[in-house]
Write an enzyme that holds these catalytic residues in place. Structure first.
Site, PDB file in Angstrom:
ATOM      1  N   CYS A 132       0.764  -1.236   0.117  1.00 18.08           N
ATOM      2  CA  CYS A 132      -0.022   0.184  -0.170  1.00 18.08           C
ATOM      3  C   CYS A 132       0.932   1.245   0.154  1.00 18.08           C
ATOM      4  O   CYS A 132       2.030   1.422   0.684  1.00 18.08           O
ATOM      5  CB  CYS A 132      -0.978  -0.023   1.343  1.00 18.08           C
ATOM      6  SG  CYS A 132      -2.063   1.497   1.297  1.00 18.08           S
ATOM      7  N   CYS A 156       0.546   4.354   7.028  1.00 14.55           N
ATOM      8  CA  CYS A 156      -0.085   4.494   8.449  1.00 14.55           C
ATOM      9  C   CYS A 156       0.860   3.488   9.146  1.00 14.55           C
ATOM     10  O   CYS A 156       1.217   2.311   8.770  1.00 14.55           O
ATOM     11  CB  CYS A 156      -1.316   3.715   8.134  1.00 14.55           C
ATOM     12  SG  CYS A 156      -2.421   4.203   6.686  1.00 14.55           S
ATOM     13  N   CYS A 158     -17.197  -8.340   5.015  1.00 12.85           N
ATOM     14  CA  CYS A 158     -16.223  -7.185   4.585  1.00 12.85           C
ATOM     15  C   CYS A 158     -15.084  -7.569   3.782  1.00 12.85           C
ATOM     16  O   CYS A 158     -14.390  -8.185   4.048  1.00 12.85           O
ATOM     17  CB  CYS A 158     -15.954  -6.579   6.186  1.00 12.85           C
ATOM     18  SG  CYS A 158     -17.285  -6.434   7.227  1.00 12.85           S
ATOM     19  N   CYS A 188     -19.903  -5.240   2.912  1.00 12.06           N
ATOM     20  CA  CYS A 188     -19.124  -4.057   3.210  1.00 12.06           C
ATOM     21  C   CYS A 188     -17.889  -4.075   2.728  1.00 12.06           C
ATOM     22  O   CYS A 188     -17.058  -5.111   2.291  1.00 12.06           O
ATOM     23  CB  CYS A 188     -18.937  -4.107   4.875  1.00 12.06           C
ATOM     24  SG  CYS A 188     -17.868  -2.716   5.528  1.00 12.06           S
ATOM     25  N   ARG A 191     -18.344  -1.882  17.482  1.00 11.90           N
ATOM     26  CA  ARG A 191     -17.793  -3.051  17.231  1.00 11.90           C
ATOM     27  C   ARG A 191     -16.478  -3.347  17.883  1.00 11.90           C
ATOM     28  O   ARG A 191     -15.637  -2.399  17.839  1.00 11.90           O
ATOM     29  CB  ARG A 191     -17.485  -3.368  15.651  1.00 11.90           C
ATOM     30  CG  ARG A 191     -16.742  -4.856  15.439  1.00 11.90           C
ATOM     31  CD  ARG A 191     -16.637  -4.913  13.814  1.00 11.90           C
ATOM     32  NE  ARG A 191     -17.919  -4.975  13.035  1.00 11.90           N
ATOM     33  CZ  ARG A 191     -18.076  -4.131  12.328  1.00 11.90           C
ATOM     34  NH1 ARG A 191     -17.036  -3.422  11.548  1.00 11.90           N
ATOM     35  NH2 ARG A 191     -19.334  -4.143  11.565  1.00 11.90           N
TER      36      ARG A 191
HETATM   37 FE1  SF4 Z   1      -2.822   1.280   3.525  1.00 13.77          FE
HETATM   38 FE2  SF4 Z   1      -3.288   2.561   5.748  1.00 13.77          FE
HETATM   39 FE3  SF4 Z   1      -5.179   1.099   4.863  1.00 13.77          FE
HETATM   40 FE4  SF4 Z   1      -3.094  -0.049   5.708  1.00 13.77          FE
HETATM   41  S1  SF4 Z   1      -4.505   1.079   6.833  1.00 13.77           S
HETATM   42  S2  SF4 Z   1      -4.053  -0.766   3.983  1.00 13.77           S
HETATM   43  S3  SF4 Z   1      -1.418   1.465   4.953  1.00 13.77           S
HETATM   44  S4  SF4 Z   1      -4.381   2.655   3.853  1.00 13.77           S
END
Ligand code: SF4
Ligand code: SAM
Ligand code: DTB
Length: 339
Positions: free
Chosen positions: A54, A58, A98, A129, A261
């Site tokens: 990704c 994060c 989900c 979801c 949740r």
């Molecule tokens: Fe990508 Fe952040 Fe979602 Fe993880 S939480 S998949 S790093 S957008």
């Protein structure tokens, strides 16, 4: 019935957190009983339909391409395989399926496959979801037309702390996508994570932000950080368990009609802790041995816990709760302050 409020002040939310534990739990349970059967818990199953690599950073996530987490990356799963997994989840008793993708946003190439997944899963008789990152208005509309029931998009923490956890998007980007989802008539699932080193003030501001949205999210996932080796948060300090339960209780009081949740992190909680979370007003879980990339309690352990507590998986949203389930002899906080 509780009046739905969207004007909570920081001090009001703080004063809920400051209540004696038993007082807070009693108020949360009293509100919970007004709107839900206290012995039912909604059950969702998760599937990662596109894993890893990704572009977002994060700090909590195993799937970010910015950290070395030893995760096996996978392309978008084939629609047939997703439907097969959904069928298994249904057979195991899930009512909602989900699907999560490690994207900043869905690409034009992948999007038609995503729409096919929504239609297919719906045809199996499951609620759908998705959580796919940021959405444009057009994409949101197309998902609504395909029949998507819920969109999960977390605000994760307070506006202030957000900047310390994610630098590749802003808190306002998140709120924008949430407003597209609301406008398209898709139900909103939005919550966040605790145990990321945030302060008590961040937890207050986070729940206040959710409660003061134009509409309360239909589902509010409260995740307890699953510490992932290789991420900047791998050694984050655990949240004090009673503070986690307080989070659930305050979420229940602020958003009386929402499903709260008990999400990621249940493996680190014993049965008694989970039972207290249910008492505090949590009425939804992720069920199945996998979350997205990490493990979750085994199905038979969850069924054993439900049996010990006399909890049934929720089959439908209850409009009317039987009168015998209501506490009728007290005047809790919400009556005095919000009517
Ligand atoms: Fe990508 Fe952040 Fe979602 Fe993880 S939480 S998949 S790093 S957008
Ligand atoms: N990429 C999409 C996005 O970020 O919106 C969807 C998938 S993302 C994994 C969904 C949510 O899972 C995140 O917003 C975060 O709240 C939660 N999450 C991710 N990793 C977690 C972890 N290690 N522990 C607890 N919750 C986590
Ligand atoms: C949410 O709030 N929690 C779920 C769901 N929404 C998509 C994800 C939890 C992920 C936990 C870490 C993992 O398995 O990768």
């Amino acid at each position: 019935m509780s009046r739905v409020r969207h004007d909570w002040s920081f001090e009001e939310v703080q004063s809920l957190f400051d209540l004696p534990f038993n007082e807070l739990l009693f108020q949360a349970q009293s509100i919970h009983r007004q709107h839900f059967d206290p012995n039912e818990v909604q059950v969702s199953t998760l599937l990662s339909i596109k894993t890893g690599a990704c572009p977002e950073d994060c700090q909590y996530c195993s799937q970010s391409g910015h950290y070395n987490t030893d995760l096996e990356k996978e392309k978008l799963m084939e629609v047939e395989k997703v439907l097969h997994e959904a069928q298994k989840a249904k057979a195991n008793g899930a009512s909602r399926f989900c699907m999560g993708a490690a994207w900043k946003h869905p690409s034009a190439k992948d999007f038609p496959h995503v729409l096919a997944m929504v239609k297919g899963v719906k045809e199996l008789g499951l609620e759908t979801c998705m959580t796919l990152g940021a959405l444009s208005e057009e994409q949101t509309q197309a998902l609504a037309e395909a029949g998507l029931d819920y969109y999960n998009h977390n605000i994760d923490t307070s506006r202030e702390y957000y900047k310390k956890i994610i630098s590749t998007r802003s808190f306002d980007d998140r709120l924008n996508t949430l407003s597209h989802v609301r406008d398209a008539g898709i139900k909103v699932c939005s919550g966040g994570i605790v145990g990321m080193g945030e302060q008590a003030e961040d937890r207050i501001a986070f729940l206040r932000e959710l409660a003061n949205l134009p509409e309360h999210p239909d589902s509010v996932p409260i995740n307890n950080l699953v510490k992932i080796k290789g991420t900047p948060l791998e050694n984050a300090e655990d949240i004090e368990p009673f503070d986690f339960i307080r989070m659930v209780a305050v979420a229940r009081i602020l958003m009386p009609y929402s499903h709260v949740r008990l999400s990621a992190g249940r493996e680190a909680m014993n049965e008694q802790m989970q039972a207290l979370c249910f008492f505090a007003g949590a009425n939804s879980i992720f069920y199945g041995e996998r979350l997205l990339t990490t493990s979750n309690p085994l199905e038979n352990e969850d069924m054993a816990l439900f049996a010990k507590l006399g909890i049934r998986p929720e089959e439908k949203n209850l409009e009317q709760v039987p009168a015998e389930n209501l506490f009728q002899h007290t005047q809790p906080y919400y009556d005095a302050n919000s009517q």
